[in-house]
Design an enzyme around this catalytic site. Structure first.
Site, short mmCIF file in Angstrom:
data_model
loop_
_atom_site.label_atom_id
_atom_site.label_comp_id
_atom_site.label_asym_id
_atom_site.label_seq_id
_atom_site.Cartn_x
_atom_site.Cartn_y
_atom_site.Cartn_z
N HIS A 459 15.79 39.90 -48.20
CA HIS A 459 16.46 38.84 -47.45
C HIS A 459 17.88 39.22 -47.08
CE1 HIS A 459 13.45 35.63 -48.99
NE2 HIS A 459 13.02 36.28 -47.94
N ARG A 566 22.73 17.08 -20.71
CA ARG A 566 21.69 16.20 -21.26
C ARG A 566 22.36 14.86 -21.53
NH1 ARG A 566 20.18 21.39 -23.97
NH2 ARG A 566 17.95 21.72 -23.65
N ARG A 602 21.40 15.51 -15.84
CA ARG A 602 19.99 15.12 -15.92
C ARG A 602 19.88 13.65 -16.30
NH1 ARG A 602 16.17 18.11 -20.16
NH2 ARG A 602 17.21 16.74 -21.64
N GLU A 696 9.13 21.53 -15.83
CA GLU A 696 8.90 21.72 -17.26
C GLU A 696 7.49 21.33 -17.69
OE1 GLU A 696 11.89 19.57 -19.48
OE2 GLU A 696 11.80 17.88 -18.12
N ASN A 719 11.70 25.35 -22.25
CA ASN A 719 11.32 24.86 -23.59
C ASN A 719 10.07 24.00 -23.49
OD1 ASN A 719 13.81 25.96 -24.12
ND2 ASN A 719 14.88 24.00 -24.19
N ASP A 720 10.12 23.02 -22.61
CA ASP A 720 8.94 22.17 -22.46
C ASP A 720 7.83 22.88 -21.70
OD1 ASP A 720 9.19 19.71 -23.84
OD2 ASP A 720 10.84 19.20 -22.53
N ARG A 730 6.73 22.58 -29.52
CA ARG A 730 7.90 23.47 -29.52
C ARG A 730 8.67 23.41 -30.83
NH1 ARG A 730 11.82 20.55 -25.05
NH2 ARG A 730 13.61 21.10 -26.34
N CYS A 767 17.11 26.36 -17.03
CA CYS A 767 18.03 25.75 -17.98
C CYS A 767 17.44 25.67 -19.38
CB CYS A 767 18.49 24.37 -17.51
SG CYS A 767 17.12 23.23 -17.33
C1 PEP Z 1 13.56 22.31 -21.41
O1 PEP Z 1 12.56 21.63 -21.65
O2 PEP Z 1 13.54 23.55 -21.28
C2 PEP Z 1 14.87 21.66 -21.27
C3 PEP Z 1 15.93 22.33 -20.85
O3 PEP Z 1 14.96 20.35 -21.64
P1 PEP Z 1 15.05 19.85 -23.17
O4 PEP Z 1 15.20 21.08 -24.03
O5 PEP Z 1 16.21 18.92 -23.22
O6 PEP Z 1 13.73 19.16 -23.35
MG MG Z 2 12.66 19.45 -21.53
#
Ligand code: PEP
Ligand code: MG
Length: 837
Positions: A459, A566, A602, A696, A719-720, A730, A767
């Site tokens: 570690h 955000r 957003r 997304e 991310n989404d 996620r 983003c």
């Molecule tokens: C995403 O989904 O990549 C994003 C930027 O929005 P959030 O992470 O706020 O869901």
């Molecule tokens: Mg998102």
């Protein structure tokens, strides 16, 4: 004095609105992982004791204090969120460890303006950290004043323990192949323990004729289960079937860092290979020079025995809870900075600290007359021996984690400061360093570390790589015979510690260090100029922010704009909605903070699992597939109208761009356009802000061309988009390694988005977190992305990356990546085509 009546009423330590933990904007506290309790959004500047008790821990950074109430409940009082990062600035602690305090006594004072400006939130916590024995019941969820009754705590009744349930219920069995790299070592074992603890049933692992309870990390490690081995799992209790399925899933899913773990360059030689050079194994690369400093572990004197068992047991228990409090803070910090490796390592430490195998042995030694120090030491040493005899290098290296806990608890018992001071720039030599040593040394700015023992998969090695701290292990005992203070060269890549470098060699290494530092400084200076590729394609590097403070930091770091604000931060953790004027002021503040740069704001993305106190929405079976993002307009149109009205009143509108989350079809966009036009007309405006769509969900990527016809720009939320394309949560710890946005399926969606946008001359940004990954920069540029919205500290590095790329070559090579079969394949190809500097 112990209080046999376990019931206790705690009075409010602060004045202000009260929140349940679930509403605290911090995943760790909100999940209850730190324990049950309550939160207050404070309006005053002093934290008071909520009851009589003893101060058992004071955070070094003065933002938190732990009391033991007279009924034995341990209460962590934590001022603000992420306030550990202020390093004590703005706090003054009024009490010392060991002090007796009475209800209502001031404990710490803080500078409200200073702290509020620099921390994530002032919301402060009162958490019972030994919650296994106590329950908490809020007395009020309205606003309180200091001293008013706040929380009732009572001992858990025996009927609420697991055992009743385990006696009944059926027993079920299953078998599975272990996916964890290197077998069942500390981190996966800690995850399995955590999974088992989510159920009432009692679960056990069985392997090669031996078995261990899933409650004990030590017990599970003691089974020496190797990678790909078949193990049996048994669960008994009313929810046995569910527990079994959850455990089988955890056992068969490799950890994120295991899957991404880069194999360290292991050089097998050790000992003295050439005069003046010690040869070891590279655990973290780098080339540095500095004075050698020696760090020694704790040695205990002889124990005469015959100690009072009750007294020693209390000493040990209180030392353990102090260390547990400290590790909780480390964990909290790691989580806040999203250092997953650090988080996994210290979660495992916490599980080990509570391990029944270790505790039972220590308590037994105490019963036999040992001092708490020696009992703890003996218990740890016994388990280290077990691990070292299992015949697995990886498990043998985990003994180092046990020795870490040995040191930490001994330091508390011996009353030694647990911090040590090493000058910045030093090269530290030790028999063996532990993970917590490494965190301290890295924070103190040492140049490198080397150990006589240790392994490249320990570690400490993982942490050293994460911190970019050059580290050599297995240098042998000759290391410890070296005189401290002499200048040495640590060439970790070459596996060499040069003990007698010439002045010329020292100068050469020094020069290399200077070159690297100046490269970072240069990146920072150039961060304020726009980035263009070698073939002159402009790529905007903007920042993701959540407040005007973060926006100012982003501008100072060279951001070309805000690529994603955000707005949820304004809406959550409060009892009433922000009105139009409050919203307008907040958005205007971000526009001001960004000078003349554009700001993409957003619209609110709550719903799903992000609930608002003042906006009850129906409970949903699948929240991430439910009423979230722009779908909220369906059920609460007035909420969105109010936000659009506030946005339309910001100035200048030419710099304000509006972005819609979770869009799946063109009508959603057209509807918002129409609302913007109607509200704009009501306000007598001739100008409208640009309106963009987040890509997304796969549906939006596939419809990019149709969306681009009506949108001014598209911004990809990777991310989404990963979550919905790969059908993987996620936030799922066990799947984190596989939720990789460089998956070729996502790259195809990104390519399709860019192609669709190009048909209407619209630009595309990213983003999501992928934009901050320098390995992905060439791919995104190659696929046609022209704006990257990254985390503020990454701006300089990403701009530097852009400047070293040829967009035409990126386009050619990225097209080929679409044909690969996995994210791992894409990552490997990226490393080959565009090595990281
Ligand atoms: C995403 O989904 O990549 C994003 C930027 O929005 P959030 O992470 O706020 O869901
Ligand atoms: Mg998102």
């Amino acid at each position: 004095m112990p209080n046999n009546n376990k019931e206790l009423t705690l009075s409010a330590p602060l004045s202000g609105p009260v929140l349940t933990l679930a509403n605290v904007p911090d995943a760790v506290f909100a999940s209850g992982a730190m324990g049950d309790g309550i939160a207050i959004d404070p309006l005053n500047d002093t934290l008071y004791a909520p009851c009589d008790g003893e101060v058992i821990h004071v955070a070094r950074t003065g933002h938190a204090v732990t009391l033991r109430a007279d009924n034995g409940a341990e209460l962590l009082l934590h001022l603000g969120l992420d306030t550990v990062e202020l390093q004590g600035d703005g706090f003054s602690m009024l009490v010392k460890e060991g002090a007796r305090v009475s209800n209502g006594q001031p404990l710490l004072r803080y500078d409200v303006d200073k702290v509020a400006l620099r921390c994530k939130s002032l919301v402060s916590l009162l958490v019972i950290t030994n919650g296994e024995h106590f329950q908490a019941r809020p007395i009020t969820l309205k606003g309180v004043k200091v001293g008013e009754p706040l929380l009732h705590i009572l001992a858990k009744a025996p009927g609420e323990t697991q055992d009743d349930d385990q006696a009944t219920g059926s027993e079920v069995f299953g078998q599975i192949r272990i996916a964890h790299r290197g077998g069942l070592h500390a981190r996966p074992a800690a995850l399995i323990r955590q999974t088992a603890q989510g159920f009432k049933s009692r679960s056990r692992l069985h392997f090669q004729g031996k078995s261990a309870s899933c409650d004990s990390v030590m017990g599970m490690m003691g089974l020496a289960i190797t990678e790909q081995a078949q193990v049996h799992v048994s669960c008994r209790g009313s929810d046995a079937e569910a527990a079994l399925q959850a455990l089988l899933a955890t056992l068969s899913t490799a950890l994120a860092e295991e899957a991404h773990a880069e194999a360290p360059a292991i050089k097998p030689q050790r000992g003295i290979a050439e005069a003046g050079v010690l040869q070891g194994v590279c655990a973290a690369p780098g080339l540095v020079t500095g004075p050698l400093v020696r760090l020694d572990g704790i040695q205990l004197p002889q124990d005469a025995g015959g100690h009072d068992a009750e007294e020693q047991r209390q000493r040990l228990d209180s030392a353990l809870s102090q260390v547990s409090g400290e590790i909780h803070l480390t964990l909290e910090n790691a989580k806040a900075r999203r250092h997953r490796d650090e988080e996994a390592i210290f979660s495992a430490h916490l599980a080990l600290l509570e391990d029944p195998v270790l505790l039972d042995a220590a308590h037994l030694f105490i019963k036999q007359g040992s001092a708490a120090t020696h009992a703890w030491n003996r218990s740890i040493e016994a388990q280290c021996q077990v691990l070292q005899q299992l015949g697995s290098t990886l498990l043998a290296e985990r003994a180092n984690d046990l020795r870490d806990l040995r040191q930490r608890v001994l330091r508390v018992l011996l009353g030694e400061a647990w911090q040590f001071d090493v000058a910045a720039g030093a090269i530290v030599a030790a028999q063996e360093l532990t993970p917590s040593d490494l965190l301290q040394l890295s924070a103190q700015g040492v140049a490198g570390v080397c150990m006589a023992e240790g392994g490249a998969t320990s570690h400490v090695a993982i942490l050293a790589r994460g911190k970019g701290l050059p580290c050599l292990v297995a240098l042998g005992d000759a290391l410890l015979a070296q005189a401290p203070g002499k200048m040495v060269v640590l060439d970790a890549d070459g596996g060499r510690l040069e003990l007698t470098p010439t002045a010329e060699r020292l100068a050469q290494v020094h020069q290399e260090q200077v070159r690297q530092t100046s490269r970072r400084a240069e990146q920072q200076t150039l961060a304020h100029t726009p980035a263009r590729t070698l073939d002159d394609v402009a790529v905007e590097v903007a920042a993701n922010v959540a407040s005007c403070g973060e926006a100012a930091q982003a501008l100072a770091n060279g951001a070309d704009g805000v690529g994603l604000l955000r707005t949820e931060f304004l809406f959550v953790d409060r009892h009433t909605a922000p009105d139009e004027e409050e919203q307008r002021q907040a958005y205007q503040a971000v526009l001001h903070a960004m000078g003349d740069k554009p700001v993409i704001i957003r619209t609110i993305d709550v719903g799903g699992d992000k609930q608002l106190d003042y906006l009850p929405l129906p409970t949903e079976a699948n929240p991430v597939l439910g009423l979230r993002g722009i779908r909220l307009a369906q059920v609460r149109p007035q909420l969105l109208d109010q936000q659009l009205r506030a946005l339309l009143q910001t100035r200048p509108l030419s710099r304000c761009r509006i972005l819609l989350p979770m869009v799946t079809e063109v009508d959603e966009l057209l509807h918002i356009r129409q609302r913007l036009d109607a509200i704009g007309a009501e306000l007598g405006l001739s100008e409208r802000p640009q309106l963009g769509v987040m890509i997304e969900v796969p549906a939006a990527a596939l419809l990019a061309e149709q969306l681009a016809e009506h949108a001014d720009f598209l911004s990809i939320g990777t991310n989404d988009l990963s979550q919905y394309t790969l059908a993987m949560d996620r936030d799922h710890a066990g799947l984190a390694a596989r939720v990789d946005a460089l998956h070729p399926a996502l790259l195809r969606l990104i390519a399709q988005t860019c192609a669709g946008a190009a048909k209407h001359g619209r630009w595309v940004g990213v983003c999501g977190a992928l934009a901050s990954d320098p390995l992905a920069t060439p791919v995104l540029i190659g696929l046609g992305v022209r704006e990257l919205s990254v985390s503020p500290p990454q701006i300089g590095a990403i701009k530097d990356r852009v400047r070293h790329l040829d967009a035409a070559q990126c386009a050619r090579l990225s097209a080929e990546l679409l044909n690969l079969g996995s994210a791992a394949g894409v990552r490997q190809a990226c490393h080959q085509h565009w090595p990281l500097g």
